[in-house]
Enzyme design. Structure first.
Site, PDB file in Angstrom:
ATOM      1  N   PHE A   4      -2.973  -1.014   6.345  1.00 51.17           N
ATOM      2  CA  PHE A   4      -3.211  -2.443   6.590  1.00 51.17           C
ATOM      3  C   PHE A   4      -2.280  -3.352   5.796  1.00 51.17           C
ATOM      4  O   PHE A   4      -2.111  -4.514   6.128  1.00 51.17           O
ATOM      5  CB  PHE A   4      -4.672  -2.804   6.256  1.00 51.17           C
ATOM      6  CG  PHE A   4      -4.918  -2.971   4.778  1.00 51.17           C
ATOM      7  CD1 PHE A   4      -4.627  -4.171   4.133  1.00 51.17           C
ATOM      8  CD2 PHE A   4      -5.425  -1.931   4.005  1.00 51.17           C
ATOM      9  CE1 PHE A   4      -4.820  -4.331   2.764  1.00 51.17           C
ATOM     10  CE2 PHE A   4      -5.610  -2.067   2.638  1.00 51.17           C
ATOM     11  CZ  PHE A   4      -5.307  -3.278   2.021  1.00 51.17           C
ATOM     12  N   LYS A  21       0.147   4.060  15.938  1.00 53.56           N
ATOM     13  CA  LYS A  21      -1.276   3.777  15.720  1.00 53.56           C
ATOM     14  C   LYS A  21      -1.356   2.850  14.502  1.00 53.56           C
ATOM     15  O   LYS A  21      -1.354   3.304  13.354  1.00 53.56           O
ATOM     16  CB  LYS A  21      -2.026   5.087  15.457  1.00 53.56           C
ATOM     17  CG  LYS A  21      -3.494   5.115  15.826  1.00 53.56           C
ATOM     18  CD  LYS A  21      -4.366   4.147  15.073  1.00 53.56           C
ATOM     19  CE  LYS A  21      -4.620   4.513  13.636  1.00 53.56           C
ATOM     20  NZ  LYS A  21      -5.320   3.428  12.896  1.00 53.56           N
ATOM     21  N   GLU A  29      -6.355  -0.434  12.100  1.00 46.88           N
ATOM     22  CA  GLU A  29      -7.365  -1.125  12.917  1.00 46.88           C
ATOM     23  C   GLU A  29      -7.831  -2.422  12.237  1.00 46.88           C
ATOM     24  O   GLU A  29      -8.510  -3.241  12.842  1.00 46.88           O
ATOM     25  CB  GLU A  29      -8.549  -0.206  13.213  1.00 46.88           C
ATOM     26  CG  GLU A  29      -9.418   0.175  12.011  1.00 46.88           C
ATOM     27  CD  GLU A  29      -8.851   1.325  11.181  1.00 46.88           C
ATOM     28  OE1 GLU A  29      -7.615   1.500  11.123  1.00 46.88           O
ATOM     29  OE2 GLU A  29      -9.662   2.049  10.566  1.00 46.88           O
ATOM     30  N   SER A  36      -3.419   5.838   2.339  1.00 50.02           N
ATOM     31  CA  SER A  36      -4.008   6.328   1.087  1.00 50.02           C
ATOM     32  C   SER A  36      -3.757   7.825   0.896  1.00 50.02           C
ATOM     33  O   SER A  36      -3.490   8.549   1.849  1.00 50.02           O
ATOM     34  CB  SER A  36      -5.514   6.061   1.096  1.00 50.02           C
ATOM     35  OG  SER A  36      -6.103   6.815   2.145  1.00 50.02           O
ATOM     36  N   CYS A  66       1.733  -0.869  -2.289  1.00 50.09           N
ATOM     37  CA  CYS A  66       1.816   0.489  -2.845  1.00 50.09           C
ATOM     38  C   CYS A  66       2.780   0.512  -4.020  1.00 50.09           C
ATOM     39  O   CYS A  66       2.762   1.438  -4.818  1.00 50.09           O
ATOM     40  CB  CYS A  66       2.267   1.474  -1.791  1.00 50.09           C
ATOM     41  SG  CYS A  66       3.964   1.235  -1.299  1.00 50.09           S
ATOM     42  N   GLU A 121      -6.536   4.253  -7.876  1.00 50.58           N
ATOM     43  CA  GLU A 121      -5.709   3.147  -7.380  1.00 50.58           C
ATOM     44  C   GLU A 121      -6.674   2.015  -7.029  1.00 50.58           C
ATOM     45  O   GLU A 121      -7.501   2.162  -6.119  1.00 50.58           O
ATOM     46  CB  GLU A 121      -4.936   3.595  -6.133  1.00 50.58           C
ATOM     47  CG  GLU A 121      -3.999   2.532  -5.603  1.00 50.58           C
ATOM     48  CD  GLU A 121      -3.287   2.945  -4.319  1.00 50.58           C
ATOM     49  OE1 GLU A 121      -3.880   3.683  -3.506  1.00 50.58           O
ATOM     50  OE2 GLU A 121      -2.144   2.509  -4.125  1.00 50.58           O
TER      51      GLU A 121
END
Ligand code: NAD
Length: 503
Positions: free
Chosen positions: A155, A179, A182, A232, A287, A387
């Site tokens: 995301f 993909k 979402e 992740s 990240c 994290e």
């Protein structure tokens, strides 16, 4: 997008057409600053995924034969279209993801650099040739596309990371099924529309939506040859194992804990400004965010000024001018980050700055956490081991540079790290001894530009090859070695008159 009543529905892209999903399972795409429902996104059915893959498989037959210059020209056009639509793309991104408009433009622009790189494919997808490897024999390599490739994205960079993937996959001659996350699929869909407008043929790029089930179907699908994943560590490890088991080539860029090491000879003002930007910008949802600062020796005295600097950052909606720190992506993320801050306090870290529950006028429903700083953090604490993916900075201390290096190298992650110093000798020592894939010297977020590759390491990555740069050309192609000998007609005794039928 399509409208059903007042609700916008995110479509699938299959075989060059934007279509409504027949799925019964949908989720809301929510503005994280307001909780306004922007659209609904489907969890695509297995039949829809299969249709996307079948379309990509069919399109591959002709796309792989499309001349490299023709492929490059589509991406030249695409970069122009993205540039023309920059503000529109950034506004969609800010609405669904929350980051500031400036950060959203940066998100698109970093992806755009990869599109520009893809347009230079003519200089990248080159084989090698060795002449006379034996008497009359030459050996050369072909870099051939693999077939249908798939990309699964997170995301936090909903424009940049899809653009890390499909432009390079397609320009090397593959076809693609994307993909997107979402949680914020709308900017990816606008980018897909622009790709079609630039000339990407039907079936060469497909987009399906969904969560874990769709991802598992992609991992298992026998017609998908390679998967690029960014997200992740938990999900990336699962994707790597499952897709590798199914015989695919897989690359997974995953979670991180990035340390900045501050030596006392560093330029204080610049270092503190850099630390604050890298720890709290994009609400820490990067990240490559700096989530740990190690203050070495006398630099420990800089902590109060770091706290003061962090206090100056403005928390607010990403669409409001002057905002530095936008909301977290979801209410669940807000709860998670709040819970980790609470654990940090319970486990004995000192909360120097508490960003929980900031007052943000006009956005009472937003998922906001302001800059938060812990000192006295030790390696066994949850706030250090996990994290956090929020605007929370853990501050640690070391007496020497080697002690700081030992802390960084003992952490399992290897995405990014930075050293702040004015000493060339210290910088060189750091660059040699540090076991992290991307190193910044007085650069807090050392993400390489696309002429290089993204090179996170250790627990932050599975698979050998990284996104973009030269490595991705290898990832998206199969090297075929051809060793050939041609005989002089005199050697084999006269001309051959036979006609050969090829097809
Ligand atoms: P995530 O792992 O939750 O989601 C990533 C993708 O996996 C999404 O498309 C999601 O739909 C899918 N997914 C989620 N749960 C799944 C499951 N159980 N099984 C199969 N698929 C599943 O990641 P996120 O929260 O969207 O993104 C944040 C994470 O991504 C952070 O850990 C961050 O460090 C990481 N990240 C890494 C890089 C990098 O280059 N190393 C870059 C950006 C983000």
């Amino acid at each position: 997008m399509s409208k059903q009543g007042a609700i916008t529905r995110v479509r699938l892209l299959i075989d060059g057409c934007f279509v409504d999903s027949t799925s019964e399972q949908w989720r809301d795409v929510v503005n994280p600053a307001t909780q306004e429902i922007l659209a609904r996104v489907p969890f695509a059915t297995e039949a829809e995924l299969n249709a996307a893959v079948a379309s990509a498989r069919e399109a591959f037959k002709s796309w792989r034969k499309t001349p490299i210059g023709a492929r490059a020209r589509i991406f030249l056009k695409y970069q122009q279209l993205i540039r023309e639509h920059l503000k529109e793309l950034a506004a969609i991104l800010t609405a669904e993801q929350g980051k500031t408009l400036a950060d959203a433009e940066g998100d698109v622009l970093r992806g755009l650099e990869v599109v520009e790189h893809a347009a230079g494919i003519g200089n990248l997808q080159l084989g090698e040739l060795a002449n006379n490897v034996a008497a009359g024999v030459d050996t050369y390599t072909l870099l051939q596309p693999l077939g249908v490739c798939a990309g699964i994205t997170p995301f936090n960079f909903p424009a940049m990371i899809p653009l890390w993937m499909f432009p390079m996959a397609i320009t090397t001659g593959n076809t693609f099924v994307l993909k997107p996350s979402e949680q914020d699929p709308m900017v990816s869909m606008r980018l897909a529309e622009l790709a079609l407008e630039a000339g990407v043929p039907p079936g060469v790029l497909n987009v399906i939506h969904g969560g874990a089930e769709v991802v598992d179907l992609l991992c298992d699908h026998p017609d998908i040859k390679a998967i690029s994943f960014v997200g992740s560590t938990r999900v990336g490890t699962h994707v790597y194992q499952r897709a590798s088991q199914a015989g695919k080539r897989v690359q997974c860029m995953m979670g991180a804990k990035n340390h900045a090491v501050v030596l006392p000879d560093a330029h204080q003002e610049q270092t503190l400004a850099n630390l604050a930007g890298a720890a709290f910008g994009a609400a820490g949802q990067r990240c490559m965010a700096v989530s740990v600062a190690i203050l070495v020796g006398e630099a420990r005295a800089w902590l109060p000024e770091l706290v003061e600097k962090a206090k100056t950052l403005k928390v607010g909606a990403g669409s409001e001018p002057g905002t530095d720190v936008g909301p977290l992506i979801s209410c669940a993320a807000l709860d998670r980050v709040g819970g980790l801050i609470e654990r940090g306090v319970r486990e004995g870290a000192r909360l120097e700055l508490d960003g929980r529950n900031p007052a943000v006028a006009g956005y009472a429903q937003g998922n906001f956490v302001g800059p938060t700083i812990f000192s006295g953090v030790t390696a066994d604490m949850s706030i250090y081991r996990e994290e956090i993916f929020g605007p929370v900075l853990c501050v640690m201390r070391a007496e020497t540079l080697d002690e700081a290096i030992a802390i960084v190298n003992a952490n399992p992650h290897g995405n990014g790290t930075a050293l702040f110093t004015r000493s060339g000798a210290a910088a060189r020592h750091f660059q040699e001894e540090i076991d992290v894939g991307q190193v910044g010297i007085n650069v807090p977020i050392p993400v390489p530009v696309p002429i290089f590759s993204f090179t996170g390491s250790r627990a932050s990555k599975l698979g050998d090859l990284g996104p973009y740069g030269k490595q991705i050309v290898q990832f998206y192609t199969q090297t075929k070695t051809v060793t050939q000998r041609w005989f002089d007609e005199g050697e084999v005794g006269g001309p051959v008159n036979t006609t050969i039928t090829l097809k």
